[in-house]
Write a protein that holds these residues in place. Structure first.
Motif, PDB file in Angstrom:
ATOM      1  N   THR A   1     -11.466 -28.177  83.652  1.00 56.94           N
ATOM      2  CA  THR A   1     -12.747 -28.798  83.296  1.00 56.94           C
ATOM      3  C   THR A   1     -12.832 -29.117  81.817  1.00 56.94           C
ATOM      4  O   THR A   1     -13.882 -29.486  81.322  1.00 56.94           O
ATOM      5  CB  THR A   1     -13.911 -27.854  83.656  1.00 56.94           C
ATOM      6  OG1 THR A   1     -13.685 -26.601  83.010  1.00 56.94           O
ATOM      7  CG2 THR A   1     -13.990 -27.662  85.143  1.00 56.94           C
ATOM      8  N   SER A   2     -11.754 -28.943  81.081  1.00 62.64           N
ATOM      9  CA  SER A   2     -11.806 -29.141  79.639  1.00 62.64           C
ATOM     10  C   SER A   2     -12.084 -30.589  79.300  1.00 62.64           C
ATOM     11  O   SER A   2     -11.454 -31.490  79.847  1.00 62.64           O
ATOM     12  CB  SER A   2     -10.475 -28.720  79.011  1.00 62.64           C
ATOM     13  OG  SER A   2     -10.200 -27.368  79.308  1.00 62.64           O
TER      14      SER A   2
ATOM     15  N   LEU B   1     -19.359 -19.225  81.943  1.00 66.63           N
ATOM     16  CA  LEU B   1     -18.573 -18.477  80.967  1.00 66.63           C
ATOM     17  C   LEU B   1     -19.458 -17.748  79.962  1.00 66.63           C
ATOM     18  O   LEU B   1     -19.115 -16.667  79.462  1.00 66.63           O
ATOM     19  CB  LEU B   1     -17.639 -19.436  80.208  1.00 66.63           C
ATOM     20  CG  LEU B   1     -16.494 -20.070  80.992  1.00 66.63           C
ATOM     21  CD1 LEU B   1     -15.766 -21.068  80.111  1.00 66.63           C
ATOM     22  CD2 LEU B   1     -15.530 -19.015  81.507  1.00 66.63           C
ATOM     23  N   ASP B   2     -20.593 -18.316  79.659  1.00 67.78           N
ATOM     24  CA  ASP B   2     -21.451 -17.771  78.602  1.00 67.78           C
ATOM     25  C   ASP B   2     -22.488 -16.780  79.111  1.00 67.78           C
ATOM     26  O   ASP B   2     -23.337 -16.341  78.351  1.00 67.78           O
ATOM     27  CB  ASP B   2     -22.184 -18.908  77.891  1.00 67.78           C
ATOM     28  CG  ASP B   2     -21.245 -19.707  77.005  1.00 67.78           C
ATOM     29  OD1 ASP B   2     -20.127 -19.219  76.756  1.00 67.78           O
ATOM     30  OD2 ASP B   2     -21.616 -20.809  76.588  1.00 67.78           O
TER      31      ASP B   2
ATOM     32  N   ARG C   1     -18.738 -29.566  83.903  1.00 71.72           N
ATOM     33  CA  ARG C   1     -18.360 -28.823  82.707  1.00 71.72           C
ATOM     34  C   ARG C   1     -19.516 -27.961  82.209  1.00 71.72           C
ATOM     35  O   ARG C   1     -19.327 -26.808  81.810  1.00 71.72           O
ATOM     36  CB  ARG C   1     -17.928 -29.789  81.600  1.00 71.72           C
ATOM     37  CG  ARG C   1     -16.596 -30.489  81.873  1.00 71.72           C
ATOM     38  CD  ARG C   1     -16.195 -31.350  80.683  1.00 71.72           C
ATOM     39  NE  ARG C   1     -14.963 -32.079  80.955  1.00 71.72           N
ATOM     40  CZ  ARG C   1     -14.850 -33.391  81.002  1.00 71.72           C
ATOM     41  NH1 ARG C   1     -15.921 -34.145  80.808  1.00 71.72           N
ATOM     42  NH2 ARG C   1     -13.682 -33.959  81.238  1.00 71.72           N
TER      43      ARG C   1
ATOM     44  N   TRP D   1     -19.834 -24.923  84.387  1.00 72.69           N
ATOM     45  CA  TRP D   1     -18.760 -23.958  84.159  1.00 72.69           C
ATOM     46  C   TRP D   1     -18.927 -23.244  82.821  1.00 72.69           C
ATOM     47  O   TRP D   1     -18.759 -22.031  82.716  1.00 72.69           O
ATOM     48  CB  TRP D   1     -17.417 -24.669  84.213  1.00 72.69           C
ATOM     49  CG  TRP D   1     -16.263 -23.829  83.771  1.00 72.69           C
ATOM     50  CD1 TRP D   1     -15.439 -24.056  82.713  1.00 72.69           C
ATOM     51  CD2 TRP D   1     -15.812 -22.603  84.367  1.00 72.69           C
ATOM     52  NE1 TRP D   1     -14.501 -23.061  82.607  1.00 72.69           N
ATOM     53  CE2 TRP D   1     -14.707 -22.154  83.618  1.00 72.69           C
ATOM     54  CE3 TRP D   1     -16.237 -21.849  85.460  1.00 72.69           C
ATOM     55  CZ2 TRP D   1     -14.027 -20.991  83.920  1.00 72.69           C
ATOM     56  CZ3 TRP D   1     -15.554 -20.684  85.767  1.00 72.69           C
ATOM     57  CH2 TRP D   1     -14.467 -20.265  85.004  1.00 72.69           C
ATOM     58  N   HIS D   2     -19.300 -23.988  81.780  1.00 71.77           N
ATOM     59  CA  HIS D   2     -19.505 -23.365  80.473  1.00 71.77           C
ATOM     60  C   HIS D   2     -20.674 -22.387  80.519  1.00 71.77           C
ATOM     61  O   HIS D   2     -20.637 -21.335  79.856  1.00 71.77           O
ATOM     62  CB  HIS D   2     -19.745 -24.437  79.411  1.00 71.77           C
ATOM     63  CG  HIS D   2     -18.552 -25.315  79.179  1.00 71.77           C
ATOM     64  ND1 HIS D   2     -18.649 -26.545  78.573  1.00 71.77           N
ATOM     65  CD2 HIS D   2     -17.244 -25.150  79.504  1.00 71.77           C
ATOM     66  CE1 HIS D   2     -17.437 -27.094  78.518  1.00 71.77           C
ATOM     67  NE2 HIS D   2     -16.576 -26.265  79.076  1.00 71.77           N
TER      68      HIS D   2
ATOM     69  N   ARG E   1     -11.005 -23.921  76.330  1.00 73.43           N
ATOM     70  CA  ARG E   1     -11.491 -25.221  76.770  1.00 73.43           C
ATOM     71  C   ARG E   1     -10.414 -26.292  76.679  1.00 73.43           C
ATOM     72  O   ARG E   1     -10.629 -27.413  77.115  1.00 73.43           O
ATOM     73  CB  ARG E   1     -12.699 -25.632  75.914  1.00 73.43           C
ATOM     74  CG  ARG E   1     -13.825 -24.621  75.956  1.00 73.43           C
ATOM     75  CD  ARG E   1     -14.896 -24.958  74.940  1.00 73.43           C
ATOM     76  NE  ARG E   1     -15.846 -25.916  75.453  1.00 73.43           N
ATOM     77  CZ  ARG E   1     -16.793 -26.485  74.707  1.00 73.43           C
ATOM     78  NH1 ARG E   1     -16.854 -26.214  73.428  1.00 73.43           N
ATOM     79  NH2 ARG E   1     -17.633 -27.329  75.235  1.00 73.43           N
TER      80      ARG E   1
ATOM     81  N   LYS F   1     -19.800 -20.549  71.160  1.00 72.16           N
ATOM     82  CA  LYS F   1     -18.371 -20.412  71.394  1.00 72.16           C
ATOM     83  C   LYS F   1     -18.110 -19.980  72.820  1.00 72.16           C
ATOM     84  O   LYS F   1     -18.876 -19.267  73.431  1.00 72.16           O
ATOM     85  CB  LYS F   1     -17.778 -19.398  70.429  1.00 72.16           C
ATOM     86  CG  LYS F   1     -17.847 -19.844  68.968  1.00 72.16           C
ATOM     87  CD  LYS F   1     -17.176 -18.838  68.068  1.00 72.16           C
ATOM     88  CE  LYS F   1     -17.219 -19.299  66.607  1.00 72.16           C
ATOM     89  NZ  LYS F   1     -16.559 -18.331  65.714  1.00 72.16           N
ATOM     90  N   LYS F   2     -16.942 -20.421  73.322  1.00 67.85           N
ATOM     91  CA  LYS F   2     -16.587 -20.151  74.703  1.00 67.85           C
ATOM     92  C   LYS F   2     -15.410 -19.190  74.770  1.00 67.85           C
ATOM     93  O   LYS F   2     -14.529 -19.225  73.940  1.00 67.85           O
ATOM     94  CB  LYS F   2     -16.211 -21.458  75.417  1.00 67.85           C
ATOM     95  CG  LYS F   2     -17.285 -22.531  75.315  1.00 67.85           C
ATOM     96  CD  LYS F   2     -18.543 -22.091  76.022  1.00 67.85           C
ATOM     97  CE  LYS F   2     -19.591 -23.164  76.008  1.00 67.85           C
ATOM     98  NZ  LYS F   2     -20.335 -23.324  74.828  1.00 67.85           N
TER      99      LYS F   2
ATOM    100  N   SER G   1     -23.654 -28.194  70.327  1.00 69.65           N
ATOM    101  CA  SER G   1     -23.230 -27.456  71.511  1.00 69.65           C
ATOM    102  C   SER G   1     -24.391 -26.616  71.990  1.00 69.65           C
ATOM    103  O   SER G   1     -25.084 -25.977  71.209  1.00 69.65           O
ATOM    104  CB  SER G   1     -22.030 -26.568  71.212  1.00 69.65           C
ATOM    105  OG  SER G   1     -21.736 -25.751  72.323  1.00 69.65           O
TER     106      SER G   1
ATOM    107  N   HIS H   1     -24.101 -24.061  74.036  1.00 71.84           N
ATOM    108  CA  HIS H   1     -23.699 -22.752  74.506  1.00 71.84           C
ATOM    109  C   HIS H   1     -22.925 -21.928  73.490  1.00 71.84           C
ATOM    110  O   HIS H   1     -22.487 -20.830  73.788  1.00 71.84           O
ATOM    111  CB  HIS H   1     -22.844 -22.894  75.765  1.00 71.84           C
ATOM    112  CG  HIS H   1     -23.506 -23.728  76.816  1.00 71.84           C
ATOM    113  ND1 HIS H   1     -24.719 -23.400  77.359  1.00 71.84           N
ATOM    114  CD2 HIS H   1     -23.130 -24.891  77.399  1.00 71.84           C
ATOM    115  CE1 HIS H   1     -25.068 -24.296  78.262  1.00 71.84           C
ATOM    116  NE2 HIS H   1     -24.118 -25.213  78.290  1.00 71.84           N
TER     117      HIS H   1
END
Length: 630
Positions: free
Chosen positions: A353-354, A590-591, A583, A586-587, A460, A345-346, A341, A343
């Motif tokens: 968008t999951s 969020l981060d 995605r 968007w992630h 997510r 943890k989200k 990953s 990024h």
């Protein structure tokens, strides 16, 4: 018996070279009895329009000479297929020449072939009856979809389209060498091919011609939509496509108006940007790293090198057997070393968008139990839900395929709990994710308790739905006989042909007997006019055949191969890539409070997010790969 050539083009003297003697064929190939002399203009070698036309004579021009393809009225008497090493490596050019030759011979068309000192090839297909420039261009562009090294530009320019013919000098030195024996070539160009053989070629290229026609309609629709009110949007079907010069391996918009990634160009053609990759080895490793990131196997890589990605094979030359295992091991090790990953943890936010989460489902459902549940639900689908959805018009057709996608997911992943996002269903159905977000609540309301949301999405994870067989339908499901075959969502080929064609094909494929047109109207609930139009289209694509008034499936036509030829496979992979980018964006948003500064590769990594589905003959494995990628 062949007639002797005219005196002007009599057999060459012994002192003439064999390569130059082929110039006698120039007037038989040319659309007009004139040629253009080539010269360097800046950094490009061009064939400019002369002030005074240069007429074709028995003397071979000293400079490289190209004859005009079109007549003064715009008609074409010889299809000229130009396989160019600027489009792909020589190995790909040679493969394309063999492939095109096979297509032409299968259609009953004779052709003349020559080769150039640079490694390019020309195929000339003479016609007894002239065809319009638009029709010739369409046929050549259709063939271009089968051969990546084919340059359609000579047939895309009615006034200046030209081609260098056998016997002409080459800009790098030497001459165009006639591959076909001269006497045989002269016979082919004088007898020429009948209209019946050209019609057979059109039939063989039906998928590609349909694909180009759909692209033309979309382009015209966009033009009309973007034009100011009251402005007529006119388009010349034979107008040339202009495109700026580019370096090899640089992204370009092809016949279908799509931007092709540099990495895909490397895999298909073997050409790459030397500013990005210093050698063939680096270009090979970039493609292999991408395959490894997409979870391909070594066998799938070899299958791809023998199919759509022959450009990768050309980068190995004759060293593939020795180097491929070593480089594939390096690619797998490099991919495994990358963090899973980008990024971390989200935070918990609920958005559609999951990505797909293959998390199982209800407590330990057995494979046999899921299999039986899906079969029972299919009986309820055909007996209860389909008749109910028929009354809902266009939305009802979409709902019919959405419930089919649900059942297909259950069978593939052995679960009756669905926790996948709208974008995953959008990929399976070839629709937009916003449309799916609107259809899911409608399906829940109309499914009579079969499809029920049991948990709202968090973080997510998407909304979770439970699929079950309500007690009121249990007896009905047991009384009906299970149908043959498997249920599908929208198979790739029907992303192009549409939902109506998919529903019609399914009715023929899964019917208890071969249906008539009237049977299909009753089964599908479609209008006669729409049904007949789609039946004719699928029959033209050799997907179905009418036998004594009843429709049957032609098993000799593979739907996967047809999907590739129609561009549906590329369309699906582009949709997967687009959703992965969304995605990632968007992630990253969020981060932002955790990672204030993000590098560009952290937002979008081409080696992972541009997903290429691996080639496989196993239907279950193919469906599992698709759901996982979506």
């Amino acid at each position: 018996m062949l007639e002797a050539p005219p005196a002007l083009y009599a057999a060459p003297r012994r002192t003439d070279s064999a390569s130059r003697s082929a110039w006698v064929l120039a007037p038989l190939i040319a659309g007009q009895p004139v040629y253009r002399a080539g010269r360097w203009i800046g950094e490009r070698f061009q064939y400019p329009r002369p002030r005074t036309p240069l007429r074709i004579t028995g003397t071979v021009p000293k400079a490289p000479a190209a004859v005009l393809i079109h007549d003064v009225d715009g008609t074409v008497r010889t299809l000229c297929l130009d396989l160019d090493t600027s489009k792909a490596r020589k190995a790909i050019v040679d493969q394309d020449a063999v492939r095109l030759a096979g297509i032409l011979r299968t259609a009953g068309l004779s052709y003349v072939e020559d080769s150039s000192p640079s490694g390019g090839r020309h195929l000339y297909v003479p016609l007894q009856e002239p065809i319009s420039a638009a029709e010739a261009r369409q046929l050549v562009e259709a063939l271009t979809l089968r051969a990546p090294s084919l340059d359609p530009s000579p047939h895309q320019n009615v006034t200046d389209g030209c081609i260098r013919v056998p016997g002409s000098a080459h800009k790098s030195g030497g001459y165009q060498i006639l591959v076909t024996p001269l006497a045989e070539a002269y016979g082919i160009l004088t007898r020429r091919n009948p209209a019946m053989a050209l019609a057979a070629l059109r039939k063989a290229l039906a998928p590609e011609l349909y694909r180009l026609e759909q692209k033309k309609r979309r382009t015209q629709a966009r033009t009309v939509a973007s034009a100011p009110a009251g402005t007529p949007a006119l388009q010349d079907p034979a107008a040339p496509d202009t495109e700026p010069a580019r370096r090899p391996g640089e992204s370009a918009r092809g016949l279908l108006g799509r931007s092709e990634s540099p990495l895909r160009i490397v895999a298909r053609t073997g050409l790459y940007d030397t500013a990005k990759y210093a050698s063939d080895s680096e270009a090979r490793m970039a493609v292999l790293n991408h395959f490894a990131a997409c979870q391909w196997t070594a066998d799938q890589v070899r299958a791809g090198m023998n199919g759509s990605y022959a450009g990768l094979a050309s980068l190995y030359s004759d060293k593939a057997e020795r180097l491929l295992p070593l480089e594939w091991a390096k690619a797998q090790a490099w991919t495994a070393a990358k963090p899973a990953s980008r990024h971390g943890k989200k935070p918990a936010h609920n958005y559609n968008t999951s990505p797909t989460q293959l998390t199982g489902g209800s407590p330990n459902p057995s494979q046999h139990a899921i299999h039986q549940l899906v079969n029972d639900l299919e009986n309820v689908l055909y007996a209860v839900l389909d008749p109910r959805f028929k009354t809902l018009g266009r939305a009802g057709i979409s709902l019919r395929f959405l419930i089919r996608a649900v059942l297909a997911y259950m069978r593939t992943n052995q679960t009756n709990m669905l926790d996948i996002g709208c974008r995953s269903f959008a990929v399976a159905l070839g629709k937009d994710h916003v449309t799916i977000a609107r259809l899911l609540p409608a399906l829940e309301a109309a499914s009579a308790g079969i499809f029920t949301r049991v948990e709202r999405g968090r973080g997510r994870n998407a909304d979770t739905y439970l699929v079950q067989l309500p007690a009121e339908f249990e007896q009905l499901a047991r009384d009906l006989t299970w149908r043959k075959g498997k249920i599908h969502a929208i198979r790739p080929v029907f992303r192009v042909l549409g939902d109506v064609a998919a529903l019609t094909y399914e009715a023929i494929e899964r019917g208890r007997h071969s249906p008539t047109t009237t049977d299909l109207i009753h089964t599908t609930g479609l209008s006669r006019r729409a049904l007949i139009n789609h039946l004719a289209r699928m029959e033209n694509l050799q997907m179905i055949r009418r036998d004594r008034g009843r429709w049957i499936i032609l098993t000799t036509t593979g739907l996967d191969d047809l999907a590739n030829r129609l561009g549906a496979t590329e369309d699906r992979q582009e949709q997967i890539t687009r959703y992965r980018k969304q995605r990632a964006a968007w992630h990253a948003w969020l981060d932002r409070h955790l990672l204030p500064q993000l590098e560009e590769h952290e937002l979008y990594d081409q080696d992972i997010d541009e997903y290429w589905l691996p080639p496989t003959e196993d239907e279950h494995e193919r469906q599992h790969s698709l759901w996982h990628a979506a």
